[in-house]
Design an enzyme around this catalytic site. Structure first.
Site, PDB file in Angstrom:
ATOM      1  N   ASP A 161      -4.546  -2.162  -9.768  1.00 12.45           N
ATOM      2  CA  ASP A 161      -5.163  -1.491  -8.617  1.00 12.45           C
ATOM      3  C   ASP A 161      -4.420  -0.226  -8.203  1.00 12.45           C
ATOM      4  OD1 ASP A 161      -3.053  -3.157  -7.832  1.00 12.45           O
ATOM      5  OD2 ASP A 161      -3.929  -3.615  -5.873  1.00 12.45           O
ATOM      6  N   HIS A 166       2.059  -2.124 -11.791  1.00 18.70           N
ATOM      7  CA  HIS A 166       0.768  -1.473 -11.543  1.00 18.70           C
ATOM      8  C   HIS A 166       0.171  -1.738 -10.161  1.00 18.70           C
ATOM      9  CE1 HIS A 166      -1.359  -5.210 -13.530  1.00 18.70           C
ATOM     10  NE2 HIS A 166      -0.482  -5.549 -12.597  1.00 18.70           N
ATOM     11  N   HIS A 167       0.835  -2.548  -9.340  1.00 19.84           N
ATOM     12  CA  HIS A 167       0.340  -2.779  -7.970  1.00 19.84           C
ATOM     13  C   HIS A 167       0.962  -1.828  -6.960  1.00 19.84           C
ATOM     14  CE1 HIS A 167      -1.692  -6.248  -9.482  1.00 19.84           C
ATOM     15  NE2 HIS A 167      -0.592  -6.948  -9.684  1.00 19.84           N
ATOM     16  N   ALA A 168       1.822  -0.929  -7.418  1.00 21.40           N
ATOM     17  CA  ALA A 168       2.439   0.041  -6.510  1.00 21.40           C
ATOM     18  C   ALA A 168       1.533   1.261  -6.358  1.00 21.40           C
ATOM     19  CB  ALA A 168       3.802   0.466  -7.040  1.00 21.40           C
ATOM     20  N   GLN A 217      -5.554  -7.053 -11.808  1.00 20.04           N
ATOM     21  CA  GLN A 217      -6.059  -5.675 -11.922  1.00 20.04           C
ATOM     22  C   GLN A 217      -4.983  -4.649 -11.585  1.00 20.04           C
ATOM     23  OE1 GLN A 217      -8.170  -3.560  -9.072  1.00 20.04           O
ATOM     24  NE2 GLN A 217      -9.662  -2.674 -10.447  1.00 20.04           N
TER      25      GLN A 217
END
Length: 306
Positions: A169, A126-128, A167
């Site tokens: 992000d 989910h940080h990509a 998070q």
């Protein structure tokens, strides 16, 4: 164990999930995916319950993500600073592993639509973002799977419910202009990423948060998401880096607390009659066996093992 019951929840796995040579003492616990598979097999889960994904192609990713970024990364010519932000040394093995892992989450989303729920033995990158990777994440599988689910005629809105301690992000940014994808993130307030994005609903948690407080927030987040957005399908990031023994989490959630959270998500989706595709998300204990114990709560909650 009743085998017909076991077969009701499809699982997605490929040995390549754990096939990545990393520098000595690298922070990412790459062995955990194979270890989860081995544990499930040892507990009596039949091999027929597992589905094996085929790697996505770069051209498939370019429909959603920056062609320059996809080309640079897959061809090994990405700027060294951009690779350091991802946190892995570049290798052909890394690319094939990542393309297969992302394909696994897309496959999981298809199986969830067919069977009501499905679980990938990796996922949660989910940080990509659309044009760069970060935090061990090359390509955002959650958003890609949400877009995939939206191709189904009965699915008009997808909820990404992210309980990883960090998070989501990249997911929040990718979905920010897509009214059909609703993002919820429950995460450590004082944790990576230091610059947060704006999800549709964010629930920042203080360091040292314990089970009762945490589960109250999970319940509230689920209620708000379902009452506000009324999703037709859910993608669930079941990160266990919230655990009290996690090296990177800073929360104080017990193993029974993780299980209660996962049960709450599955039960809510079942009650609402919406399919749920789950991924395992983060978890950074160096003791792989202990880490697998915590990740196993997701499979208990999904009814895969007792």
């Amino acid at each position: 164990m009743n085998e017909s019951h076991l077969l009701s929840t499809p699982l997605v796995f490929h040995p390549i999930y754990s096939q990545l040579d990393l520098p000595f003492k690298h922070r990412f616990p790459i062995e955990k995916y194979q270890a989860i598979y081995d544990r499930l097999i040892s507990l009596g889960v039949p091999k027929a319950q597992f589905h094996q994904p085929h790697a996505l192609t770069p051209s498939q990713l370019k429909r959603v993500y920056s062609p320059d970024y996809v080309n640079g990364l897959t061809q090994g010519v990405l700027d060294p600073k951009a690779m350091r932000r991802i946190g892995f040394p570049w290798s052909e093995q890394l690319i094939q592993r990542s393309l297969t892992a992302v394909a696994g989450t897309v496959m999981t989303s298809n199986l969830a639509l067919e069977h009501g729920k499905a679980v990938n033995l990796t996922g949660g990158y989910h940080h990509a973002f659309a044009n760069f990777g970060a935090g061990f994440c090359l390509f955002n599988d959650l958003y890609l799977a949400a877009l995939n689910m939206l191709q189904a005629s009965a699915i008009n809105k997808v909820l990404i419910f992210d309980c990883d301690v960090h998070q989501g992000d990249g997911t929040a940014k990718l979905a920010s202009n897509n009214p059909k994808v609703f993002t919820v993130s429950l995460h450590g307030e004082k944790n990576f990423p230091h610059r947060k994005q704006v999800s549709d609903l964010d629930f920042p948690l203080a360091k040292g948060t314990t089970d009762d407080e945490y589960l109250t927030v999970v319940e509230r987040a689920l209620h708000q998401a379902f009452s506000t957005f009324k999703p037709d399908a859910v993608i669930y990031d079941a990160g266990v880096d919230i655990h009290i023994n996690d090296d990177l989490g800073h929360l104080h959630i017990s193993t029974p607390g993780v299980y209660a959270r996962d049960c709450m998500v599955f039960e809510t989706c079942n009650k609402q009659g919406v399919p749920v595709a789950a991924v395992i998300g983060g978890g950074y204990q160096r003791d792989i066996s202990a880490l697998v114990d915590v990740h196993l709560q997701l499979y208990r909650a999904a009814g895969v093992v007792a």
